[in-house]
Structure formats: structure tokens, C-alpha cells
Design an enzyme around this catalytic site. Structure first.
Site, PDB file in Angstrom:
ATOM      1  N   LYS A   1      13.046  -3.123  -1.550  1.00 21.27           N
ATOM      2  CA  LYS A   1      12.424  -2.925  -2.873  1.00 21.27           C
ATOM      3  C   LYS A   1      12.141  -1.438  -3.080  1.00 21.27           C
ATOM      4  O   LYS A   1      12.156  -0.657  -2.123  1.00 21.27           O
ATOM      5  CB  LYS A   1      11.130  -3.745  -2.988  1.00 21.27           C
ATOM      6  CG  LYS A   1      11.332  -5.254  -2.782  1.00 21.27           C
ATOM      7  CD  LYS A   1      11.913  -5.945  -4.000  1.00 21.27           C
ATOM      8  CE  LYS A   1      12.632  -7.227  -3.651  1.00 21.27           C
ATOM      9  NZ  LYS A   1      12.021  -8.464  -4.004  1.00 21.27           N
TER      10      LYS A   1
HETATM   11  C1  LIG Z   1      11.837  -9.851  -3.933  1.00 18.76           C
HETATM   12  C2  LIG Z   1      11.357 -10.662  -5.042  1.00 18.76           C
HETATM   13  C3  LIG Z   1      10.309 -11.593  -4.894  1.00 18.76           C
HETATM   14  C4  LIG Z   1       9.751 -12.000  -3.566  1.00 18.76           C
HETATM   15  O1  LIG Z   1       9.310 -11.029  -2.714  1.00 18.76           O
HETATM   16  P1  LIG Z   1       9.212 -11.307  -1.147  1.00 18.76           P
HETATM   17  O2  LIG Z   1       8.389 -10.172  -0.657  1.00 18.76           O
HETATM   18  O3  LIG Z   1      10.606 -11.292  -0.606  1.00 18.76           O
HETATM   19  O4  LIG Z   1       8.542 -12.604  -0.939  1.00 18.76           O
HETATM   20  C5  LIG Z   1       9.842 -12.247  -6.016  1.00 18.76           C
HETATM   21  N1  LIG Z   1      10.377 -12.036  -7.227  1.00 18.76           N
HETATM   22  C6  LIG Z   1      11.395 -11.173  -7.415  1.00 18.76           C
HETATM   23  C7  LIG Z   1      11.933 -10.980  -8.784  1.00 18.76           C
HETATM   24  C8  LIG Z   1      11.932 -10.474  -6.338  1.00 18.76           C
HETATM   25  O5  LIG Z   1      12.955  -9.633  -6.538  1.00 18.76           O
END
Ligand SMILES: *Cc1c(COP(=O)(O)O)cnc(C)c1O
Length: 375
Positions: free
Chosen positions: A191
Site C-alpha cells: 500500500k
Molecule cells: C488492501 C485493501 C483492504 C484490506 O487491507 P488488509 O490490510 O490487507 O486487510 C481493504 N480494502 C481495500 C480496497 C484494499 O485495497
């Protein structure tokens, strides 16, 4: 050439010393759980976002689940979310016994569409969850108006657009994730603000909600061993907070680097008639979590295969609408279909994008795509 979707190694090389200091600090303190860095990062992040409360937690999915748990919803209550998103957005809705009402997205911004949204509202509708997909904000002004009209909570899934600003018609602006009642984000390594494992956070300006969210994330207790509600165990590790403290300082510079890479792709790919480069929203800046093309005339899969043969990774976010996933069949009829979502699942292709722009490898990606279209 070793091209990756996300070059975390080169990014790490540049902050290696700072990270080592932070991690050593945690090891020296042995405060692995709720160590001082967790609170420090929380405060840094509150300041950066201009939000009153940040509640760190274990991952982005937990953030969404805890946010919904804090809203006193009843089983069977309905939550509107886009059908074109990562599964976590809708998964937590179903897990809590709520009903995901999956709606279509805008063909240009990939974000939740407000067109025809009134038709989905019933007396059971309680929440709308916009997702700021790929790095730019959903149309929050319209979403807030819609929520107000129908008395809904707004929970932003900001896992992909941290650092992005949304500008209202009156010229004021706010960071995504701080606009609705609650915002959620993820610190998954890839991210825009990623740690070196799992992590997440919940944002709110509401004192009462903040206290409740904090309690739910901590086994439903305010006082140790006295449990008011059923909660969960969702914490950000101190080690991850040390990493995030360092990376937060670079977040804006990282977004600028991602934009540089996106601009370079735009300049070189826009001329290809069978490609649509990502449209930029007028009310949001883009932090390019993903650089996502639309590939026309059914050529997407062939292009992806061609790129793979040339050692260029690319990804399809997302290949299947949520309502076509086996796990979500229980919420829709067999013939349920949303036209824009259907098309996007066939057309989208995300290219490598990250903070480490390298002209040589970008040129190679661009040349390979051009070659495919002139074959
Ligand atoms: C990555 C993501 C999540 C979840 O995050 P995690 O930390 O992997 O649980 C939720 N919503 C969106 C749109 C994402 O891209």
C-alpha cells in the site's frame, strides 16, 4: 531488467538507517505490544491527516470490521458498497450478518457511482462504504449529501488512497479517510503507506465513536478484564509502528514519485487508440496506488500475456465482480449484473507503479506495449 509491480527493495535501501534505528529501539525496549512507537505513530498520523483520532489496528480488513461493529447495526441491516473493489470491503459486511448491497461504479474514476443509487435504499439501509479505488477519492460531496438524505453512516475504505486530498465545491479540502464518520486504511506492505508486515488504522473525528472503536479493538474492554461488549484483538505491532513512523515522513514525496511515473506512462501511452489512460478526477488529487489502464477491443488478456512473456508484470484488479464470487451468491440473484463493473473486469490492467521511478524500465514497459499494438 528485473521489473516488479512494486519496488519495495530500492525504497528500503534509501531509508535503511532510519528503519534500523527504529527497529533497534523497539528491540532494546522489548515493548513489542503497545510500545511507545504505537502512540507516537498514532499522533504523527493524526497530525498528518488533520483528524482527531487514529486508532491503529492489525490490518485494513479488521479496520473495516471494527468500524462497522462500532455503529450498533442489527443483523440484516444493509450496507451499500461498490461491486468493483477488493473483497475485504464487502466480506466484513457479510461476516457481521449485515447485507452487502453491491452497486456499480463510474466508468472514468472506477469509484462508486451515485447514479440510480436511491433505488437501492430501503428502511434497512444504514451505511454506505465508498472505496477510494487506485488512489483517488470517490465523489465525497455527493456521497455525504446522499448519506444525509437517507440518514446513513459513511465509512470510507481508504486502503488505496492514503494521503490523497478531496476538494469540496467551496474550495476547502480534507484528506481521504477523514471525511465520513469513520475512515479505514491498511498498511499492507504494497500500500502507499506500507509497513513490513500487516497493519491498519481507523480514523474518526467523533470522540464517542473513537472511544468505542478503541474498546472494540481491545476485546471490548475499557478497563482491563472488564468487558462491556464482544470485541476483538486487533493491534498494530510496535515494530510496524517504528517502520510507519519513518515511512510517514516520506509519504508525500512517495506520492510525488508515483505521480511522476504515472505522468510518464500517460505521456507515452495516451496516443494508443486501444488504450485509455486513467482519468484524473477534478475534485481529488491522485496518489496512484495503482496505474490502471483500460484495454479496449477484448485485447486485455493477450496484452497481459505478451507483457508476461517479456518479463513485465501486470495485474488485473479485479477480474471478477463481487456479485459473481461464489461467496457472494447468497446476496444476489443468478442474473444480477452491473454494466460498468462487468466491462471494467474485462478491460482493466494495472502496470508496475511505485516510488522508485526508473526511466529505462518504464521505457521498456512502454516500448513493449507499443510493440504489442503494432503487431
Ligand atoms: C488492501 C485493501 C483492504 C484490506 O487491507 P488488509 O490490510 O490487507 O486487510 C481493504 N480494502 C481495500 C480496497 C484494499 O485495497
Amino acid at each position: 531488467m528485473n521489473i516488479q509491480m512494486v519496488d519495495l527493495k530500492s525504497q528500503y535501501e534509501k531509508i535503511k538507517e532510519e528503519i534500523a534505528t527504529g527497529i533497534q529501539n523497539c528491540l532494546d525496549n522489548t515493548a513489542y505490544i503497545n510500545g511507545p512507537a504505537v502512540k507516537e505513530f498514532q499522533q504523527d498520523f493524526e497530525k498528518y491527516l488533520g483528524v482527531k483520532h487514529v486508532i491503529p489496528c492489525a490490518n485494513g480488513t479488521d479496520a473495516l470490521q471494527i468500524a462497522l461493529m462500532a455503529l450498533d447495526l442489527k443483523p440484516g441491516d444493509e450496507v451499500i458498497c461498490p461491486a468493483f473493489t477488493y473483497v475485504a470491503t464487502a466480506e466484513v459486511i457479510g461476516l457481521l450478518g449485515l447485507v452487502p448491497i453491491m452497486v456499480d461504479v463510474d466508468v472514468d474514476t472506477f469509484n462508486i457511482s451515485l447514479d440510480h443509487l436511491d433505488q437501492y435504499v430501503t428502511p434497512k439501509t444504514k451505511v454506505i462504504v465508498p472505496v477510494h479505488l487506485y488512489g483517488q477519492s470517490a465523489d465525497m460531496e455527493q456521497i455525504l449529501a446522499f448519506a444525509k438524505k437517507h440518514n446513513l453512516y459513511v465509512v470510507e475504505d481508504n486502503a488505496q488512497a492514503i494521503g490523497s486530498d478531496y476538494t469540496f465545491a467551496d474550495g476547502s479540502s480534507k484528506k481521504t479517510g477523514t471525511i465520513g464518520e469513520i475512515g479505514c486504511t491498511s498498511f499492507f506492505p504494497s500500500k502507499n503507506l506500507g509497513c513490513y508486515g500487516d497493519g491498519g488504522a481507523i480514523m474518526t473525528n467523533d470522540d464517542e465513536l473513537a472511544a468505542k472503536i478503541r474498546m472494540i479493538a481491545n476485546h471490548g474492554q475499557e478497563k482491563k478484564y472488564y468487558h462491556k461488549v464482544l470485541g476483538c484483538n486487533s493491534r498494530l505491532d510496535t515494530l510496524q509502528a517504528e517502520v510507519l513512523k519513518v515511512k510517514l515522513k516520506h509519504l508525500d514525496e512517495y506520492a510525488a514519485a508515483r505521480n511522476k511515473m504515472a505522468d510518464y506512462y500517460d505521456q507515452n501511452l495516451a496516443e494508443i487508440s486501444e488504450i485509455e489512460v486513467p482519468k484524473r478526477s477534478a475534485s481529488s488529487n491522485h496518489v496512484f496506488h495503482q496505474y490502471t489502464l483500460k484495454i479496449k477491443n477484448g485485447k486485455r488478456d493477450a496484452l497481459q500475456q505478451y507483457l508476461a512473456e517479456n518479463k513485465i508484470p501486470s495485474m488485473i484488479y479485479y477480474p471478477l465482480p463481487l456479485y459473481k464470487q461464489e461467496a457472494f451468491q447468497q446476496y444476489v440473484g443468478a442474473d444480477f449484473s452491473l454494466p460498468v463493473t462487468e466491462v471494467l473486469c474485462q478491460e482493466v490492467l494495472s502496470l508496475p507503479i511505485h516510488t522508485e521511478f526508473n526511466k529505462e524500465s518504464s521505457d521498456y514497459v512502454i516500448a513493449s506495449i507499443k510493440k504489442f499494438f503494432t503487431l
